[in-house]
Scaffold this active site. Structure first.
Site, PDB file in Angstrom:
ATOM      1  N   GLU A  10      -5.501  -8.436   0.620  1.00  0.00           N
ATOM      2  CA  GLU A  10      -6.105  -8.125   1.824  1.00  0.00           C
ATOM      3  C   GLU A  10      -7.369  -7.891   1.588  1.00  0.00           C
ATOM      4  O   GLU A  10      -7.935  -7.251   0.671  1.00  0.00           O
ATOM      5  CB  GLU A  10      -5.380  -6.968   2.385  1.00  0.00           C
TER       6      GLU A  10
ATOM      7  N   GLU B 194       0.730  -1.148  -0.109  1.00  0.00           N
ATOM      8  CA  GLU B 194       0.040   0.106  -0.125  1.00  0.00           C
ATOM      9  C   GLU B 194       0.807   1.299   0.023  1.00  0.00           C
ATOM     10  O   GLU B 194       0.553   2.196   0.937  1.00  0.00           O
ATOM     11  CB  GLU B 194      -0.999   0.092   1.242  1.00  0.00           C
TER      12      GLU B 194
END
Length: 471
Positions: A359, A197
């Site tokens: 995720e 991320e």
């Protein structure tokens, strides 16, 4: 649970069910002094008294976490018992290279690296593989060594001597770290990810003080600098790892589906994909982290050209209903599984790169919503597979509860509950639900739950063939 009566295992034998973990959020534990790593920026940030007094961080500490560092065998047993085929873990840069590397060459780090830490990570990886599971190793999940980033000095004194991702040197030091890890562990790692991320990391520390992410300053121009340095770090890390290993090297990226006014949606999607556009030729796979959507409208006064509407996506009140009537999590995030279908389809049309869901999960201490969340999002993935899209795997966030950055120990994302007093692990009902889904190879036997009592999967909200093909 009723057995699935369908004729086809839609996920297939090659589909990789699993869970994702990180280093800083999982490794340390209250009853394990040897697990404590005091060398990262986040460790200092979470302990800072002024940060705690001002509510920037929770006041709970990472060394009270789930203790993956010494308890990893129990974690892996739970994953294997659930039928998982893959675990994603993180390596902590501050553990492996606790001293500065500025004056060193990439291949000249062995005498200053923490060999004990590397060998401990080797033991963790080998235990995963010995249980019949694959492993993705991620190299940077937000935290940095304190010698690279002193966030208190950046925040309070504008001293960027150790400026983290605002400093272009960090990308070059990441190259060295990646090369060392590839050289020392490449023989046992199935897949590598350079960063987790990076788009979130670049944004929260320099544009969103409420996030609690270091260095917690409002410097939009530095968000762009950090993004560029993170892109460069991926490119350099990819290059270095490919010298050391034949295993795939990819990137894990936070992504949201975006609804709203067409012009605003186009601007938001363009911004979201910019990072991937710039590294797409230097990545062997994409891991996509999806939690909810965004709803946007045009805003000429914003430098982005749009603004995010409250009451949808991650902008809701906790444990309530969104403006569309969807239930929300302990974090206030709207359950919107149609968005996973839509953003996966959009991304896979845009890039010819293998895609994993790396995720997907919900903060839900009571485990009351997690079953609906699981079934809804796996239904989205299964529908794509039925349509011929090759999603390679699904990794839940997370196997156990963890230390959730500035929110500390309060947000419970685990399929397995952690007692943070004694470290004991107790599977939640959702753990057994996912185990059964993996066993059956489909969510078809559980689809009726999508309407009872919440209507959380609306087929009419799935984008049709040909929509937004430019994206």
């Amino acid at each position: 649970m009723l057995p699935y009566k369908g004729d086809e295992d839609m996920f297939g034998e090659d589909f990789l069910f699993g869970a994702s973990l990180s280093g800083f959020q999982f490794e340390m534990g209250r009853n394990s002094p040897e697990s404590i790593d005091r060398g990262s920026d986040w460790y200092f940030w979470a302990h800072d008294k002024l940060n705690i007094e001002n509510g920037i961080v929770s006041g709970t500490f990472p060394e009270s976490g789930p203790n993956y560092w010494t308890g990893f065998e129990e974690f892996h047993r739970l994953a294997a018992d659930a039928g998982m085929k893959i675990i994603r873990i993180g390596l902590e840069w501050s553990r492996i290279l606790p001293k500065p590397t500025f004056e060193r060459w990439t291949d000249d780090l062995d005498d200053i690296c923490n060999t004990e830490a590397i060998e401990h990570y080797r033991g963790i990886i080998e235990d995963i593989r010995n249980r019949g599971m694959k492993v993705i190793v991620n190299l940077n999940h937000f935290s940095l060594p304190i010698w690279l980033h002193e966030p208190i000095r950046v925040n309070r004194y504008s001293d960027f001597t150790a400026g983290g991702w605002a400093d272009p040197r960090t990308a070059e030091e990441f190259r060295k770290f990646a090369g060392l890890c590839g050289r020392r562990l490449g023989d046992i790692v199935d897949m590598w990810s350079t960063e987790n991320e990076p788009n979130v990391l670049a944004t929260l520390g320099y544009r969103n003080r409420a996030s609690g992410f270091p260095p917690s300053i409002i410097r939009p121009e530095l968000a762009g600098v950090a993004r560029d340095n993170l892109i460069n770090a991926h490119l350099l890390g990819y290059e270095e790892l490919k010298k050391e290993t034949s295993s795939p090297v990819g990137l894990i990226y936070a992504i949201s589906w975006i609804d709203g006014e067409e012009r605003a949606v186009d601007s938001a999607l363009k911004a979201q994909f910019e990072f991937i556009d710039r590294i797409k030729d230097s990545t062997d796979f994409l891991g996509l982290n999806y939690y909810s959507r965004m709803v946007v409208e045009s805003d000429e006064e914003s430098d982005s050209g749009y603004r995010t509407l409250p009451g949808f996506g991650q902008g809701c009140k906790p444990n309530s209903l969104s403006r569309s009537g969807r239930p929300t999590s302990d974090f206030g995030w709207e359950i919107y599984p149609e968005g996973l279908y839509n953003i996966l389809k959009t991304t896979m049309r845009r890039y010819d790169i293998p895609v994993f869901v790396t995720e997907n999960g919900i903060a839900d201490a009571t485990d009351g919503l997690r079953p609906y969340y699981l079934i809804g999002h796996l239904k989205a993935v299964e529908t794509l597979i039925e349509e011929g899209f090759s999603v390679k795997g699904y990794m839940h966030w997370s196997l156990t509860d963890n230390y959730e950055w500035a929110s500390g120990l309060g947000m419970r994302f685990g399929l397995v509950s952690v007692d943070f007093n004694d470290g004991s692990l107790t599977p939640r009902p959702s753990y057994y639900l996912l185990k059964e889904i993996i066993k059956q190879g489909s969510v078809n036997g559980f689809k009726k739950m999508l309407k009872e009592p919440y209507d959380i999967f609306d087929e009419t909200l799935l984008i049709e063939k040909g929509e937004r093909t430019g994206w």
